[in-house]
Scaffold this motif. Structure first.
Motif, PDB file in Angstrom:
ATOM      1  N   LEU A   1      18.867  -9.897 -20.255  1.00 42.99           N
ATOM      2  CA  LEU A   1      19.920  -9.088 -20.874  1.00 42.99           C
ATOM      3  C   LEU A   1      19.525  -7.630 -20.712  1.00 42.99           C
ATOM      4  N   ASP A   2      20.532  -6.778 -20.607  1.00 45.19           N
ATOM      5  CA  ASP A   2      20.251  -5.343 -20.491  1.00 45.19           C
ATOM      6  C   ASP A   2      19.529  -4.865 -21.737  1.00 45.19           C
TER       7      ASP A   2
ATOM      8  N   THR B   1      21.762  -4.654 -24.672  1.00 47.19           N
ATOM      9  CA  THR B   1      22.480  -5.877 -25.058  1.00 47.19           C
ATOM     10  C   THR B   1      21.656  -6.625 -26.102  1.00 47.19           C
TER      11      THR B   1
ATOM     12  N   TYR C   1      30.013 -13.872 -24.399  1.00 47.33           N
ATOM     13  CA  TYR C   1      29.620 -12.526 -24.844  1.00 47.33           C
ATOM     14  C   TYR C   1      30.656 -11.986 -25.815  1.00 47.33           C
TER      15      TYR C   1
ATOM     16  N   HIS D   1      24.686  -6.731 -14.552  1.00 50.46           N
ATOM     17  CA  HIS D   1      25.628  -5.925 -15.356  1.00 50.46           C
ATOM     18  C   HIS D   1      27.059  -6.489 -15.299  1.00 50.46           C
ATOM     19  N   GLN D   2      27.163  -7.812 -15.225  1.00 52.20           N
ATOM     20  CA  GLN D   2      28.483  -8.378 -14.916  1.00 52.20           C
ATOM     21  C   GLN D   2      29.565  -8.011 -15.935  1.00 52.20           C
ATOM     22  N   VAL D   3      29.238  -8.115 -17.216  1.00 53.61           N
ATOM     23  CA  VAL D   3      30.274  -7.818 -18.211  1.00 53.61           C
ATOM     24  C   VAL D   3      30.678  -6.348 -18.112  1.00 53.61           C
ATOM     25  N   LYS D   4      29.694  -5.483 -18.040  1.00 61.32           N
ATOM     26  CA  LYS D   4      30.000  -4.042 -18.004  1.00 61.32           C
ATOM     27  C   LYS D   4      30.818  -3.693 -16.765  1.00 61.32           C
TER      28      LYS D   4
ATOM     29  N   LEU E   1      27.464  -4.928 -26.642  1.00 62.76           N
ATOM     30  CA  LEU E   1      27.466  -6.234 -25.965  1.00 62.76           C
ATOM     31  C   LEU E   1      26.447  -7.155 -26.636  1.00 62.76           C
TER      32      LEU E   1
HETATM   33  N1  URA Z   1      26.475  -8.472 -18.575  1.00 59.22           N
HETATM   34  C1  URA Z   1      26.062  -7.185 -18.716  1.00 59.22           C
HETATM   35  O1  URA Z   1      26.719  -6.263 -18.261  1.00 59.22           O
HETATM   36  N2  URA Z   1      24.912  -6.979 -19.384  1.00 59.22           N
HETATM   37  C2  URA Z   1      24.168  -7.964 -19.929  1.00 59.22           C
HETATM   38  O2  URA Z   1      23.125  -7.697 -20.545  1.00 59.22           O
HETATM   39  C3  URA Z   1      24.624  -9.285 -19.772  1.00 59.22           C
HETATM   40  C4  URA Z   1      25.771  -9.509 -19.096  1.00 59.22           C
END
Ligand code: URA
Length: 243
Positions: A109-110, A113, A140, A192-195, A208
């Protein structure tokens, strides 16, 4: 696969459980700092059955674990690597013997996060939980800077094109909790998939938190920075999603 030993001598047991070099373990035993199943043992070569073995080291109680399987509620401002650059490592939140055993977190995780992260020293388990082909879904809780409208939500569900990706990536589910908070389920774990996905819909992640892996939810009573062993129910919840 090699069959795990069912018995071992005390010096080796302590060493394998992460209590340091064998010489150091021997010294602790000779110094009467170890109890096994409730009784002090000062013989480094004493043999014990490993099943249900309980021991104490300098007064601290431990259960024998062939392999370590843990969950942690990761705090913000901690990094998921052993050699960190700007922040302390999440491994500093674990007892030293576990770190000595070489535990690894399963997917990173970042640093900013928070939430559920799994940690283990079982290579097969780590592979099973992290290999892309197993597609273990992760949920998430995403707090966005701007309200999320239906069009943006649908865009996340139909797939957004990220730079450096061959084809669009879609969220498995996307549930609006408040105007700025969504619960988003992803099958992949790209950098960084969610971001990046939220940026692709012209919004921005302000907070997050990972709240679920497979069917395993972040327990409400696991406070930020705390960890605990995975129990049988937790393992079942993890295996339900990647048969
Ligand atoms: N996606 C993100 O951008 N950051 C994370 O830590 C996990 C998933």
């Amino acid at each position: 696969m090699a069959k795990a030993a069912s018995k071992n001598n005390l010096e080796r047991i302590l060493h394998n459980q992460g209590f340091g070099a064998r010489k150091l373990c021997r010294i602790m035993i000779l110094n009467e700092e170890i109890t096994v199943n409730g009784e002090m043992c000062d013989d480094p070569s004493a043999i014990f059955a490993l099943a249900d073995l309980q021991f104490t080291v300098k007064g601290e109680a431990w259960d024998y674990k062939e392999k370590s399987y843990l969950m942690m509620h990761k705090p913000s401002n901690y990094e998921c690597s052993h050699k960190t650059q700007h922040h302390p490592t999440i491994y500093s939140l674990l007892p030293h013997p576990l770190v000595e055993r070489g535990v690894q977190c399963i997917g990173r995780l970042d640093e900013d996060t928070t939430g559920l992260i799994l940690i283990s020293d079982d290579g097969q388990f780590i592979h099973k939980m992290s290999a892309p082909k197993h597609k273990v879904p992760k949920v998430y809780e995403v707090t966005c800077k701007h309200p999320i409208n239906d069009e943006q939500l649908n865009h996340l569900l139909s797939g957004v094109q990220l730079i450096d990706e061959a084809s669009p990536i879609a969220a498995l589910t996307c549930i609006r909790i408040t105007d700025k908070i969504i619960h988003m389920t992803l099958a992949e774990g790209k950098y960084h998939q969610v971001k990046r996905m939220v940026a692709a819909i012209s919004n921005r992640v302000e907070g997050l938190k990972r709240i679920q892996i497979g069917e395993l939810k972040l327990p409400q009573d696991l406070k930020v920075g705390e960890w605990r062993w995975l129990n049988d129910d937790d393992m079942q919840a993890l295996s339900n999603k990647h048969k």
